[in-house]
Design a protein around this motif. Structure first.
Motif, PDB file in Angstrom:
ATOM      1  N   SER A  76       1.052  -1.030   0.114  1.00  0.00           N
ATOM      2  CA  SER A  76      -0.208   0.159  -0.579  1.00  0.00           C
ATOM      3  C   SER A  76       1.637   1.426   0.479  1.00  0.00           C
ATOM      4  CB  SER A  76      -0.689   0.340   0.653  1.00  0.00           C
ATOM      5  OG  SER A  76      -1.385  -1.276   1.919  1.00  0.00           O
ATOM      6  N   THR A  77       0.370   2.537  -0.482  1.00  0.00           N
ATOM      7  CA  THR A  77       1.264   4.022  -0.594  1.00  0.00           C
ATOM      8  C   THR A  77       0.476   4.676   0.676  1.00  0.00           C
ATOM      9  OG1 THR A  77       1.109   3.213  -2.850  1.00  0.00           O
ATOM     10  CG2 THR A  77       1.515   5.282  -1.842  1.00  0.00           C
ATOM     11  N   ASP A  78       1.254   5.199   1.239  1.00  0.00           N
ATOM     12  CA  ASP A  78       0.514   5.942   1.993  1.00  0.00           C
ATOM     13  C   ASP A  78       0.670   7.711   1.561  1.00  0.00           C
ATOM     14  OD1 ASP A  78       0.511   7.801   4.707  1.00  0.00           O
ATOM     15  OD2 ASP A  78       0.450   6.104   6.010  1.00  0.00           O
ATOM     16  N   ILE A  79      -0.119   7.648   0.941  1.00  0.00           N
ATOM     17  CA  ILE A  79      -0.059   9.561   1.435  1.00  0.00           C
ATOM     18  C   ILE A  79      -0.518  10.145   2.247  1.00  0.00           C
ATOM     19  CG2 ILE A  79      -0.621  11.277  -0.857  1.00  0.00           C
ATOM     20  CD1 ILE A  79      -0.885   8.439  -3.100  1.00  0.00           C
ATOM     21  N   ARG A 100      -4.245   5.544   3.411  1.00  0.00           N
ATOM     22  CA  ARG A 100      -3.261   4.487   3.160  1.00  0.00           C
ATOM     23  C   ARG A 100      -4.123   3.312   2.097  1.00  0.00           C
ATOM     24  NH1 ARG A 100       0.574   0.656   6.067  1.00  0.00           N
ATOM     25  NH2 ARG A 100       2.309   2.554   6.345  1.00  0.00           N
ATOM     26  N   GLN A 114      -3.704  -1.066  -3.850  1.00  0.00           N
ATOM     27  CA  GLN A 114      -3.247  -0.235  -5.471  1.00  0.00           C
ATOM     28  C   GLN A 114      -4.674  -0.987  -5.757  1.00  0.00           C
ATOM     29  OE1 GLN A 114       0.728  -2.412  -7.035  1.00  0.00           O
ATOM     30  NE2 GLN A 114       1.128  -2.490  -5.042  1.00  0.00           N
ATOM     31  N   GLN A 167      -0.397  -3.525   3.173  1.00  0.00           N
ATOM     32  CA  GLN A 167       0.201  -3.582   3.435  1.00  0.00           C
ATOM     33  C   GLN A 167       1.215  -4.133   4.961  1.00  0.00           C
ATOM     34  OE1 GLN A 167       2.911  -2.145   1.913  1.00  0.00           O
ATOM     35  NE2 GLN A 167       4.622  -2.612   3.324  1.00  0.00           N
ATOM     36  N   ARG A 174      -5.974   8.996  -5.589  1.00  0.00           N
ATOM     37  CA  ARG A 174      -4.649   7.828  -7.070  1.00  0.00           C
ATOM     38  C   ARG A 174      -5.309   7.516  -7.880  1.00  0.00           C
ATOM     39  NH1 ARG A 174      -0.590   3.521  -4.992  1.00  0.00           N
ATOM     40  NH2 ARG A 174      -2.869   2.700  -4.332  1.00  0.00           N
TER      41      ARG A 174
END
Ligand SMILES: Cc1cc2nc3c(=O)[nH]c(=O)nc-3n(C[C@H](O)[C@H](O)[C@H](O)COP(=O)(O)OP(=O)(O)OC[C@H]3O[C@@H](n4cnc5c(N)ncnc54)[C@H](O)[C@@H]3O)c2cc1C
Length: 437
Positions: free
Chosen positions: A56-59, A63, A66, A207, A367
């Motif tokens: 996962s991406t933390d922005i 969180r 995908q 994640q 995103r």
């Protein structure tokens, strides 16, 4: 303490390991941990950091997985992750408070017997047919229906069109596959049945699975070589050499975990045909819009019956956002061969979010991922569905094993990945013991 090696500073060396695992997504992390816990020396390689499609991406505190990710409550992935001590907290989607979209109109979903009677998305005949199918779906025999496509199976049920459209939508949402003329009913209807039992949106995102599995692997003694691409696998007597830019690692057994069939074939210097994998179905792709929002979406779930569109609020229930904020995930399932324009698809997803009451002002972060590979190969009715997928053993390459969402007779998506990861570890451990008793 993780046993990561920096490829830039590590000298070029020739080293040995019992089992080499290529790919540190869920399949590779599970296979490596199982093999190391069975007493083997294991080296795990990944081109990037561990996690693959589960990272996962933390922005700014949101969180984002995908694209929308849900763990099936009764699937093998959940059981395998639990057996490795991975925490699995989270919550279910708010489907009962959601809506269905059909021909531009919103309808309450038939989420139970009372709402099935009330819903306006079905005719009276359609309600009776859906009631009949849902009443029996729990005892659906996937094996008996593996050679029929989803559409052939629906035709055989003699349902009115509105009922068939609704079941087709259920299959699409639970398999992430928009190919009812190809997908085996054995796999697709069984997956829809599992989805109806329940799914969980995970706190912290997928994640958290990756982090817990990476810890479990490291504690079991797995050497993780992240940011290290494997270039090729070659035979060395009864053993195998794993070539990276910096090292040659010799192993008794190799597991190619989570790679596409084409990449796995390339690494062993073969073609799909030579490996017996040329009958695999096309990949399942999706376009994903992940939104961090100021307030929960007024309509928490919005599934389209006649278009391949999905929206669901993942926070709440899962903890994926800063206090008081939410995460809404949207998908457009892509049919095989479909390659829509990125801007037009994104606009279609934004319009879908607006229908659920998410206004541009509500969006704090977002995103867009245009073409994600959800699964490398759709299980085809024409090749026997799940039973027709390749086994973990690559018979032309004794000592090489594969795992991933296109391998083995069990499940779809992460369930297939986890089940084949574990099965590949069992087979590789047995093989390694026979090479070096
Ligand atoms: C949009 C989307 C939604 C999804 N939703 C769900 C869901 O709701 N439920 C569910 O169960 N599943 C879902 N999935 C599927 C799930 O994410 C995957 O099944 C799972 O993460 C795949 O793990 P894997 O290990 O098989 O493959 P991957 O995660 O792809 O791992 C493969 C790894 O191999 C590495 N690699 C490739 N080539 C090499 C090389 N030559 N050398 C070294 N390393 C290499 C890659 O870097 C990668 O890390 C979804 C997937 C997507 C894309």
């Amino acid at each position: 303490m993780t046993a990561h090696l920096n490829p830039e500073t590590a000298p070029r060396t020739a080293t040995e390991t019992d089992i080499a695992v290529v790919g540190a997504g869920l399949a590779g992390l599970i296979a490596a941990t199982d093999a190391a816990r069975a007493g083997n020396g294991v080296t795990l390689f990944d081109t990037r950091r561990p996690g693959g499609r589960a990272a996962s991406t933390d922005i700014r505190g949101f969180r984002f997985n995908q694209g929308a990710h849900a763990l099936y409550d009764t699937g093998p992935a959940r059981a395998i992750l639990a057996s490795l001590g991975v925490p699995l907290t989270g919550g279910p989607p708010a489907v009962d408070r959601g809506r269905l979209l059909k021909q531009g109109e919103l309808h309450r979903p038939p989420a139970g017997p009372a709402s099935l009677l009330r819903t306006t998305v079905l005719s009276i005949r359609g309600k009776a047919a859906v009631g009949r199918v849902l009443g029996r779906i729990g005892s659906f025999d996937g094996d008996r229906n593996r050679d029929q496509t989803v559409n052939e199976w629906l035709d055989a049920q003699r349902m009115p069109d509105d009922a068939a459209d609704l079941v087709r939508m259920l299959v699409r949402i639970s398999t992430y596959t928009d190919a009812p003329d190809l997908l085996s009913a054995g796999a697709g209807i069984a997956q829809a049945a599992m989805g109806l039992v329940g799914v969980t949106y995970l706190d912290g995102g997928w994640q958290r699975l990756v982090d817990a599995l990476t810890d479990a692997a490291t504690q079991a003694g797995v050497i993780i070589r992240d940011h290290t691409a494997v270039d090729s696998i070659g035979a060395d007597g009864h053993r195998w050499t794993v070539e990276t830019g910096a090292t040659t690692v010799t192993a008794d057994a190799v597991i190619l975990a989570g790679l596409s069939p084409i990449e796995a074939a390339r690494l062993v210097g073969s073609t799909l045909g030579e490996l017996g994998w040329d009958g695999l179905g096309p990949a399942a792709h999706a376009s994903c819009l992940d939104l961090g929002v100021r307030r929960p979406a007024p309509i928490p779930a919005l599934f389209s019956v006649d278009e391949p569109l999905y929206l669901s609020t993942h926070t709440p229930p899962a903890d994926l956002a800063p206090e008081g904020m939410g995460v809404v995930q949207l998908l457009r399932y892509l049919a095989p061969g479909e390659a829509p324009d990125a801007d037009a698809t994104r606009a279609q997803l934004e319009a879908h979010a607006a229908r659920a009451g998410v206004q541009p002002d509500d969006i704090v972060e977002q995103r867009y991922l245009h073409r994600m590979t959800v699964a490398h190969a759709i299980p085809l009715a024409s090749t026997g569905g799940l039973a027709g997928r390749p086994a973990v053993t690559v018979t032309s390459h004794p000592g090489v094993f594969v795992a991933g969402d296109w391998v083995g007779e069990v499940g779809l998506l992460a369930d297939a990945t986890a089940a084949s990861g574990r099965a590949a570890a069992v087979a590789a451990v047995r093989w390694a013991a026979s090479v070096t008793p």
